[in-house]
Design a protein around this motif. Structure first.
Motif, PDB file in Angstrom:
ATOM      1  N   GLU A  17       0.822  -1.208   0.000  1.00  0.00           N
ATOM      2  CA  GLU A  17       0.000   0.000   0.000  1.00  0.00           C
ATOM      3  C   GLU A  17       0.860   1.264   0.000  1.00  0.00           C
ATOM      4  OE1 GLU A  17      -3.394  -0.079   2.601  1.00  0.00           O
ATOM      5  OE2 GLU A  17      -3.674  -2.229   2.295  1.00  0.00           O
ATOM      6  N   MET A  18       1.870   1.261  -0.870  1.00  0.00           N
ATOM      7  CA  MET A  18       2.742   2.423  -1.048  1.00  0.00           C
ATOM      8  C   MET A  18       1.904   3.655  -1.403  1.00  0.00           C
ATOM      9  SD  MET A  18       5.646   2.983  -4.016  1.00  0.00           S
ATOM     10  CE  MET A  18       6.603   1.569  -3.539  1.00  0.00           C
ATOM     11  N   THR A  19       2.215   4.769  -0.796  1.00  0.00           N
ATOM     12  CA  THR A  19       1.473   6.000  -1.092  1.00  0.00           C
ATOM     13  C   THR A  19       1.987   6.627  -2.386  1.00  0.00           C
ATOM     14  OG1 THR A  19       2.999   7.419   0.117  1.00  0.00           O
ATOM     15  CG2 THR A  19       1.148   6.460   1.379  1.00  0.00           C
ATOM     16  N   GLN A  20       1.170   7.503  -2.938  1.00  0.00           N
ATOM     17  CA  GLN A  20       1.600   8.254  -4.116  1.00  0.00           C
ATOM     18  C   GLN A  20       2.817   9.104  -3.776  1.00  0.00           C
ATOM     19  OE1 GLN A  20      -2.058  10.296  -5.031  1.00  0.00           O
ATOM     20  NE2 GLN A  20      -2.659   8.753  -6.534  1.00  0.00           N
ATOM     21  N   ARG A  67       3.689  14.151  -5.391  1.00  0.00           N
ATOM     22  CA  ARG A  67       2.519  13.288  -5.238  1.00  0.00           C
ATOM     23  C   ARG A  67       1.456  13.646  -6.277  1.00  0.00           C
ATOM     24  NH1 ARG A  67      -2.364  13.516  -4.284  1.00  0.00           N
ATOM     25  NH2 ARG A  67      -2.307  15.714  -3.749  1.00  0.00           N
ATOM     26  N   GLN A  68       1.316  14.942  -6.536  1.00  0.00           N
ATOM     27  CA  GLN A  68       0.313  15.399  -7.501  1.00  0.00           C
ATOM     28  C   GLN A  68       0.600  14.876  -8.905  1.00  0.00           C
ATOM     29  OE1 GLN A  68       1.871  17.279  -5.232  1.00  0.00           O
ATOM     30  NE2 GLN A  68       0.382  18.537  -4.142  1.00  0.00           N
ATOM     31  N   THR A  69       1.868  14.836  -9.277  1.00  0.00           N
ATOM     32  CA  THR A  69       2.236  14.329 -10.601  1.00  0.00           C
ATOM     33  C   THR A  69       1.962  12.834 -10.686  1.00  0.00           C
ATOM     34  OG1 THR A  69       3.905  16.046 -10.857  1.00  0.00           O
ATOM     35  CG2 THR A  69       4.082  14.136 -12.312  1.00  0.00           C
ATOM     36  N   ILE A  70       2.296  12.095  -9.631  1.00  0.00           N
ATOM     37  CA  ILE A  70       1.994  10.657  -9.605  1.00  0.00           C
ATOM     38  C   ILE A  70       0.489  10.446  -9.722  1.00  0.00           C
ATOM     39  CG2 ILE A  70       2.018   8.561  -8.186  1.00  0.00           C
ATOM     40  CD1 ILE A  70       4.770   9.218  -9.365  1.00  0.00           C
ATOM     41  N   ALA A  71      -0.292  11.239  -9.008  1.00  0.00           N
ATOM     42  CA  ALA A  71      -1.756  11.124  -9.070  1.00  0.00           C
ATOM     43  C   ALA A  71      -2.255  11.376 -10.487  1.00  0.00           C
ATOM     44  CB  ALA A  71      -2.408  12.095  -8.093  1.00  0.00           C
ATOM     45  N   ALA A  72      -1.704  12.372 -11.165  1.00  0.00           N
ATOM     46  CA  ALA A  72      -2.129  12.692 -12.529  1.00  0.00           C
ATOM     47  C   ALA A  72      -1.754  11.571 -13.499  1.00  0.00           C
ATOM     48  CB  ALA A  72      -1.507  14.013 -12.975  1.00  0.00           C
TER      49      ALA A  72
END
Length: 65
Positions: free
Chosen positions: A14-17, A28-33
């Motif tokens: 369950e690695m986070t973004q 994190r925002q770029t990973i989410a996108a």
């Protein structure tokens, strides 16, 4: 382009973004996108993400027409 990042993060304890972003030098925002398919990563970034999970590029990203 579709990807399996969310599934691979889950399978990696369950690695986070944010944690994935730190490993590849992104926010994190770029990973989410990228995960949501709203942004296509550079080839270098795609390889870095695949490397974090120990998977070949084609197991993480797929091109769909």
């Amino acid at each position: 382009m579709t990807n399996e990042i969310r599934t691979l993060r889950f399978l990696a304890g369950e690695m986070t973004q944010a944690a994935l972003g730190e490993k590849v030098g992104l926010t994190r925002q770029t990973i989410a996108a990228i995960e949501a398919g709203k942004y296509s990563p550079s080839l270098e970034t795609a390889f870095r993400i695949a490397e974090v999970f120990g998977k070949p590029l084609e197991a993480v990203f797929r091109w769909e027409r």
